[in-house]
Motif scaffolding. Structure first.
Motif, short mmCIF file in Angstrom:
data_model
loop_
_atom_site.label_atom_id
_atom_site.label_comp_id
_atom_site.label_asym_id
_atom_site.label_seq_id
_atom_site.Cartn_x
_atom_site.Cartn_y
_atom_site.Cartn_z
N LEU A 368 -35.56 -1.07 65.78
CA LEU A 368 -34.95 0.16 65.27
C LEU A 368 -36.03 1.18 64.93
CD1 LEU A 368 -32.21 -1.48 63.08
CD2 LEU A 368 -31.79 0.10 64.97
N PRO A 369 -35.67 2.47 64.96
CA PRO A 369 -36.65 3.49 64.61
C PRO A 369 -36.93 3.50 63.12
CG PRO A 369 -34.49 4.49 64.97
CD PRO A 369 -34.36 3.03 65.33
N ILE A 370 -38.04 4.11 62.75
CA ILE A 370 -38.35 4.23 61.34
C ILE A 370 -37.62 5.43 60.76
CG2 ILE A 370 -40.56 3.12 61.59
CD1 ILE A 370 -41.87 5.84 61.26
N LYS A 371 -37.55 5.47 59.46
CA LYS A 371 -36.81 6.52 58.78
C LYS A 371 -37.75 7.59 58.25
CE LYS A 371 -33.62 5.52 55.94
NZ LYS A 371 -32.94 6.73 56.43
N PHE A 372 -37.22 8.81 58.22
CA PHE A 372 -38.01 9.96 57.78
C PHE A 372 -38.42 9.85 56.32
CE2 PHE A 372 -33.69 10.79 56.56
CZ PHE A 372 -33.77 11.53 55.39
N ASN A 373 -37.59 9.22 55.50
CA ASN A 373 -37.78 9.23 54.05
C ASN A 373 -38.53 7.98 53.59
OD1 ASN A 373 -35.48 7.83 54.86
ND2 ASN A 373 -34.42 8.09 52.92
N GLY A 374 -39.81 7.96 53.92
CA GLY A 374 -40.65 6.87 53.49
C GLY A 374 -41.09 5.94 54.60
N GLY A 375 -40.37 5.94 55.74
CA GLY A 375 -40.71 5.00 56.79
C GLY A 375 -40.71 3.58 56.25
N ILE A 376 -41.74 2.81 56.60
CA ILE A 376 -41.88 1.46 56.02
C ILE A 376 -42.99 1.44 54.97
CG2 ILE A 376 -40.99 0.34 58.09
CD1 ILE A 376 -43.90 -0.46 58.77
N PHE A 377 -43.52 2.63 54.62
CA PHE A 377 -44.65 2.67 53.70
C PHE A 377 -44.31 3.23 52.32
CE2 PHE A 377 -46.88 2.92 57.92
CZ PHE A 377 -47.34 1.62 57.88
N PRO A 396 -39.70 -1.89 44.96
CA PRO A 396 -40.25 -1.55 46.28
C PRO A 396 -39.22 -1.23 47.35
CG PRO A 396 -41.42 -3.42 45.34
CD PRO A 396 -40.23 -3.19 44.47
N ASP A 397 -37.95 -1.62 47.15
CA ASP A 397 -36.93 -1.39 48.17
C ASP A 397 -36.26 -0.03 48.05
OD1 ASP A 397 -37.30 -3.93 49.24
OD2 ASP A 397 -35.82 -4.84 47.90
N TYR A 398 -36.59 0.71 47.01
CA TYR A 398 -35.90 1.99 46.76
C TYR A 398 -36.39 3.07 47.73
CZ TYR A 398 -34.50 6.31 44.43
OH TYR A 398 -33.97 7.55 44.15
N ARG A 399 -35.47 3.91 48.15
CA ARG A 399 -35.85 5.15 48.85
C ARG A 399 -34.80 6.22 48.54
NH1 ARG A 399 -37.59 4.39 53.82
NH2 ARG A 399 -37.70 2.13 53.60
N ALA A 400 -35.25 7.36 48.10
CA ALA A 400 -34.32 8.47 47.86
C ALA A 400 -33.69 8.87 49.19
CB ALA A 400 -35.05 9.65 47.24
N TRP A 401 -32.47 9.34 49.15
CA TRP A 401 -31.68 9.75 50.31
C TRP A 401 -31.23 8.56 51.16
CZ3 TRP A 401 -29.72 14.45 50.07
CH2 TRP A 401 -30.39 15.39 49.28
N GLY A 402 -31.45 7.36 50.65
CA GLY A 402 -30.77 6.21 51.21
C GLY A 402 -31.24 5.76 52.57
N ASN A 403 -30.32 5.10 53.28
CA ASN A 403 -30.67 4.32 54.46
C ASN A 403 -30.04 4.81 55.75
OD1 ASN A 403 -32.15 1.82 53.13
ND2 ASN A 403 -30.42 2.37 51.83
N SER A 404 -29.31 5.90 55.70
CA SER A 404 -28.79 6.50 56.93
C SER A 404 -29.91 7.23 57.66
CB SER A 404 -27.66 7.49 56.62
OG SER A 404 -26.55 6.83 56.06
N TYR A 405 -29.70 7.44 58.94
CA TYR A 405 -30.61 8.27 59.74
C TYR A 405 -30.07 9.69 59.77
CZ TYR A 405 -33.07 4.10 61.30
OH TYR A 405 -33.82 2.94 61.33
N TRP A 406 -30.86 10.62 59.29
CA TRP A 406 -30.48 12.03 59.28
C TRP A 406 -31.16 12.68 60.49
CZ3 TRP A 406 -28.52 14.41 54.39
CH2 TRP A 406 -28.18 13.44 53.43
#
Length: 794
Positions: A368-377, A396-406
């Motif tokens: 799967l592609p990485i996400k704009f909001n933090g990627g995997i880092f 460590p699992d938190y990311r603002a704007w969640g887990n959808s792909y925008w």
């Protein structure tokens, strides 16, 4: 010989003393190729001709720190595309690894870390004195920690799912390797602002259940753990979105996903199920082998597969793996480069460009592609289970704007990978959209009873809108969120990216298996979904123009521009790839498109009008044929420049497009702001230069500056860096059909060495000095005739 020194062959030794050269010429060639020396020799040969290579240039951008860190905010990134880690040190000398993958998705559709590994040495490898250094070596994708004669090298094998730590201490030491986990079985009830980073599940009392990882019983010389999805929110998503009849027709993308890892090491034995310890020694090796499976029948089956993976990915001697790893990174950096000089800001732009590309290489070769909001880092720290994570205090699992792909954000990560020739990195982005196509077609048929398909702007990776946007108790099939209800133009942009890849690589199989089926359903949807107006043209309404003009827009410019850009390119595909029916229907839709909306500025403030504008104003393109108030800060009318390139340098009506840019309502040149990409496409050099500097100096507040400031999103804000890459590339080179427009927006006070990929399997390599081209190498040479050097005044 220092076993942790970056792999650099001794050229002199190759003349006679090397064992490789004492064998037959063929054997020597194979040995050189295997151990990565051939690529280095090719780089040396190119340099001897006055031509730098990317693998040589990138090392100047390495980062070295001279003091120990404190916590996760002092990390450096490494990865091989499918396995990654944030690596940091702490005040006591511990080395900490926060391990991640783009494919570690839980039962709730949340992207999480694999775990955290702590390496403790007694005595410590370093106490942080004046001799301490920690260096990220971009040229090899490795981190090296040194203090005097003690050193550690940390790398993730480019060719295997293996993380290795090799260490040598000046004095004998004892090592403890600990697995640290934070996920426990618990649920959060009640609506909250972000529901612990799961904004997709907000706005309802649906319980968010977090399942703990399973720690396997200790074996003598290894520890291992996994996360197995025993349940899945997939069925709930379909049922709440009135798609329950589709259950069982498509595989559940979350159920029985399994991810985890095993740790072993030389001289390490198990103390308990989460700890390995060594005796007193000076040489150490820690090996973490990970496995992410989309569907494991049982946890036991996953363990069997992991054992096979360990056998192939973790040999007793790492020398060959390290050499092949270095060869991969050398080849990667030699695909493409842009090295800008001329000022301190130019150097910052170069370093930012290389860091963004490095982070993409380190994280975008998974399924799967990485996400704009933090990627995997993205990072975090332990918080109590009963305390929801927030922006200011999160695990460590938190990311603002969640887990959808925008789409509007994520597209920016992947556009520049075509010009760099990083086709392996862009494939996960295309794969996600193609994999979701059958469900999207079925959803369209159920909702609207017609053919074709559209993709929501904010999309779960299997293709559906998230329940926060759709509405938990929504009785209709329309998305509740005003921001997303009719926002579907992203499908057109993904199609444009696919077509750009095809133009560059000439991948006929990809065109047949991906572009044609994907493009056909997207164009079909636009052709049949809306009625025709009195003029016989498609009247797109109700709809919206991105997120800025919501609900009441008619004939949005981005959608019209996307169709006008994409359909002729689909029709230009080889006739063997498309059917007569497809060609006929695409032509009908193209002929039925409304014109791009035109108007005039309001003379008072020179901005786009709410109506058609002052008759004495300046002619400009409008964001839609009809539109209301603004609700976000995009400039939809400028999608004609980027991403769709209907207007630009060397094209008709450039003044109209430039006047439209000057009249834009929302100047913004960081995060997903559009000033850089659009001004470069329009040849507005000063604006583009200012924007690319802003993008590549938009440093975050962590020690690794290139974890970009979150702005609208989350740290690292990867769409910021992606936008910067696009801007810089388009300042240098813009393909236009067969033409290759060179230096369309290049400033006269900057110099650069560059190599970029272009249509027809072409590379354009050269050097520009203070705005003047002094060297140009076009491959194949037959394409040199298509290069057009753009005059600065154009």
């Amino acid at each position: 010989m220092n076993p942790f020194a970056p792999f650099r062959p001794d050229i002199a030794s190759l003349r006679g003393s090397s064992p490789f050269m004492k064998k037959s010429p063929l054997h020597a060639f194979v040995s050189l190729l295997r151990f990565g020396i051939l690529g280095s020799l090719c780089s040396v040969a190119a340099a001897a001709q006055g031509r730098p290579t990317g693998s040589q240039l990138v090392a100047a951008n390495n980062v070295t720190w001279h003091s120990l860190g404190a916590n996760e905010n002092d990390s450096m990134p490494i990865g091989n595309g499918s396995l990654g880690a944030n690596v940091w040190t702490e005040a006591n000398g511990d080395i900490v690894l926060l391990v991640s993958s783009p494919d570690a998705w839980t039962e709730t559709g949340k992207l999480v870390k694999l775990g955290r590994i702590r390496i403790h040495l007694t005595p410590a490898l370093s106490t942080g004195g004046s001799g301490f250094t920690q260096t990220l070596h971009l040229e090899t994708g490795a981190i090296e920690i040194r203090d005097g004669a003690s050193a550690a090298r940390i790398w993730i094998d480019a060719n295997h799912p293996a993380l290795h730590v090799e260490a040598h201490t000046q004095q004998p030491a004892q090592m403890t390797v600990s697995l640290e986990t934070w996920r426990e079985d618990h649920s959060l009830h009640g609506a909250s602002s972000e529901k612990a980073g799961m904004v997709e599940l907000d706005s309802d009392d649906y319980p968010v259940t977090f399942q703990a990882d399973t720690i396997l019983p200790a074996q003598q010389r290894k520890i291992a753990w996994y996360h197995f999805n025993q349940t899945s929110i997939y069925a709930t998503t379909l049922e709440r979105e009135h798609l329950g009849s589709l259950l069982g027709k498509f595989p559940d993308p979350l159920l029985h996903r399994c991810f985890g890892a095993q740790i072993t090491g030389s001289g390490l034995v198990s103390k308990d199920s989460k700890t390995l310890v060594s005796g007193s020694q000076t040489d150490f090796r820690v090996d973490l082998i990970a496995l992410m499976e989309q569907h494991a029948a049982t946890p036991k089956a996953w363990q069997v597969d992991l054992a096979r993976t360990v056998q192939s990915a973790n040999p007793p001697d790492l020398q060959a793996n390290w050499a092949e790893h270095v060869m991969w990174w050398t080849s990667f950096w030699n695909r493409s480069w842009i090295n800008v000089t001329g000022s301190s800001q130019a150097q910052q732009v170069t370093q930012g460009y290389e860091m963004q590309r490095y982070m993409m290489a380190a994280s975008s070769r998974g399924q799967l592609p990485i996400k704009f909001n933090g990627g995997i880092f993205s990072v975090g720290h332990d918080v109590p289970d009963d305390v929801p994570s927030t922006r200011d205090n999160h695990n460590p699992d938190y990311r603002a704007w969640g887990n959808s792909y925008w789409n509007q954000n994520n597209r920016l990560l992947y556009w520049p990978l075509i010009a760099t020739g990083d086709y392996d990195l862009v494939k996960p982005w295309f794969r996600m959209y193609l994999s979701a196509l059958p469900l999207e077609k079925a959803r369209t048929e159920l909702y609207y009873h017609h053919a074709g398909a559209s993709y929501p702007e904010t999309m779960l990776f299997w293709g559906l809108p998230n329940l926060h946007d759709f509405g938990w108790n929504n009785p209709t099939n329309e998305i509740v969120s005003r921001w997303q209800r009719y926002h579907i133009q992203g499908g057109l942009e993904v199609l444009a990216e696919m077509l750009d890849y095809y133009d560059a690589a000439g991948d006929q199989k990809f065109a047949k298996d991906t572009i044609v089926p994907f493009g056909d359903v997207i164009v079909t949807y636009y052709g049949v979904h809306w009625p025709r107006g009195a003029d016989g043209k498609i009247r797109m309404a109700p709809t919206q123009s991105l997120e800025t003009y919501q609900l009441t827009a008619v004939n949005p410019t981005p959608d019209i521009a996307g169709l006008r850009a994409d359909i002729p390119r689909l029709l230009a595909l080889p006739s063997s790839l498309i059917t007569p029916r497809q060609s006929s229907e695409w032509r009908k839709t193209l002929a039925a498109l409304p014109a791009l909306p035109l108007g005039k500025t309001d003379n008072k403030d020179k901005t786009p009008p709410n109506g058609m504008g002052d008759p004495h104003g300046t002619a400009i393109l409008l964001p839609a044929g009809e539109y209301g108030k603004t609700s976000n800060s995009e400039n939809p009318e400028l999608y004609v420049a980027f991403p769709y390139h209907l207007f630009g340098v060397g094209k008709p009506h450039l003044k109209l497009a430039r006047d439209t840019f000057l009249a834009r309502r929302f100047p913004q040149d960081t995060c997903w702001g559009q000033d850089g990409t659009e001004s470069a496409a329009l040849g507005l050099t000063e604006v583009a230069q200012k924007a690319v500097i802003s993008e590549f100096t938009n440093y975050g507040d962590q020690r690794f500056l290139w974890f970009w400031k979150p702005a609208h999103d989350w740290i690292p804000d990867l769409d910021n860096g992606g936008s910067g890459m696009i801007t810089l590339q388009e300042m240098l080179l813009q393909p236009d059909g067969h033409r290759l427009l060179l230096l369309p927006a290049w400033p006269s006070d900057w110099s650069a060495d560059f190599r970029l990929h272009a249509p027809e399997n072409t590379t354009v390599e050269g050097r520009v000095e203070k705005g003047k081209l002094v060297r140009l190498i076009v491959t194949p040479q037959s394409r040199a005739k298509d290069v057009v050097l753009v005059k600065p005044a154009e």
